[in-house]
Every structure is written in C-alpha cells, then in structure tokens.
Motif scaffolding. Sequence first.
Motif: not given
Ligand code: 5GP
Length: 114
Positions: A13-15, A28-30, A92-97, A101-103
């Motif tokens: 639903e979101i590319p 997928f790429y951040d 911890g800076g989590q913004t998406v619940n 894992f970030h690489i």
């Molecule tokens: P957090 O801060 O929760 O550890 O990391 C969330 C990450 O998701 C952030 O680095 C942010 O740039 C990425 N992000 C948020 N929304 C989207 C999106 O719609 N698409 C992609 N590809 N990355 C997203």
Amino acid sequence: MGDCIFCKIIAGEIPSKKIYEDDKVLAFYDISPAAPVHFLVIPKEHISSANELTKENSEIVSHIFMIINKIVKELGIADSGYRIVNNCGADGGQTVNHIHFHILGARELKWPPG
Ligand code: 5GP
Ligand code: ZN
C-alpha cells in the motif's frame, strides 16, 4: 496492523525500494538514508518492538540475520563492515512501532551513537 506504515509497505500500500522478500521478511532501502548503504529488514508478522519478542516468535530474528548476511555480501559491504541497529522504545529512538533492523554501511561509522 492498523496504521502501521511498515505493515502497509509489506501489503504494497506504500511503495518501497525492495531488496529482498520471502514469506517471512522484507528488506528495503530506508527512505532517509543515514549512510551510503542504509536498508531495513522487517518481519512480515507485526511485532511492535524487541520488547515483544517471545520464545514463540523470536526465530525470525535469526532468519533476519541470515538475510542480512546474504544482502551485505551482494551489496559489497560484508568485508568493509557495517552496523546492525535495532532501536527500541522512546529512549532508543524507535519511531516506527514494527520491529526493524537497520543496516548501515559504506562509510566509517562513529561510536558511541548520540
Ligand atoms: P526507527 O527510528 O524507528 O529506528 O527507524 C525507522 C526508519 O524508518 C527511519 O530510518 C525512517 O527513515 C524509515 N522510514 C520511515 N518511514 C518510511 C517509509 O515510508 N519508507 C521507507 N523506506 N522508510 C521509512
Ligand atoms: Zn506493522
């Protein structure tokens, strides 16, 4: 899961710029890269954070690490090195619940993080 943007990415639903997908995970790429290589690996099952891992659902973490292992080789950063980051909760800076894992790689990363 409701308003979860990563569940929406999984559902298409979101590319997103996909790197790898199987029945359990998506890579997928951040959208806002913090390094020349910055991608995310997420389970398709909605798990809110590392706090929600259990004996029953935590096998996905080893699968994710094996997928990371494969992707970093394909992207050519396995030997130069990289960082795997999981942010958990507010401090911890989590913004998406939805656990992810970030690489990060292809540049020298500083330690400790801010
Ligand atoms: P957090 O801060 O929760 O550890 O990391 C969330 C990450 O998701 C952030 O680095 C942010 O740039 C990425 N992000 C948020 N929304 C989207 C999106 O719609 N698409 C992609 N590809 N990355 C997203
Ligand atoms: Zn989700």
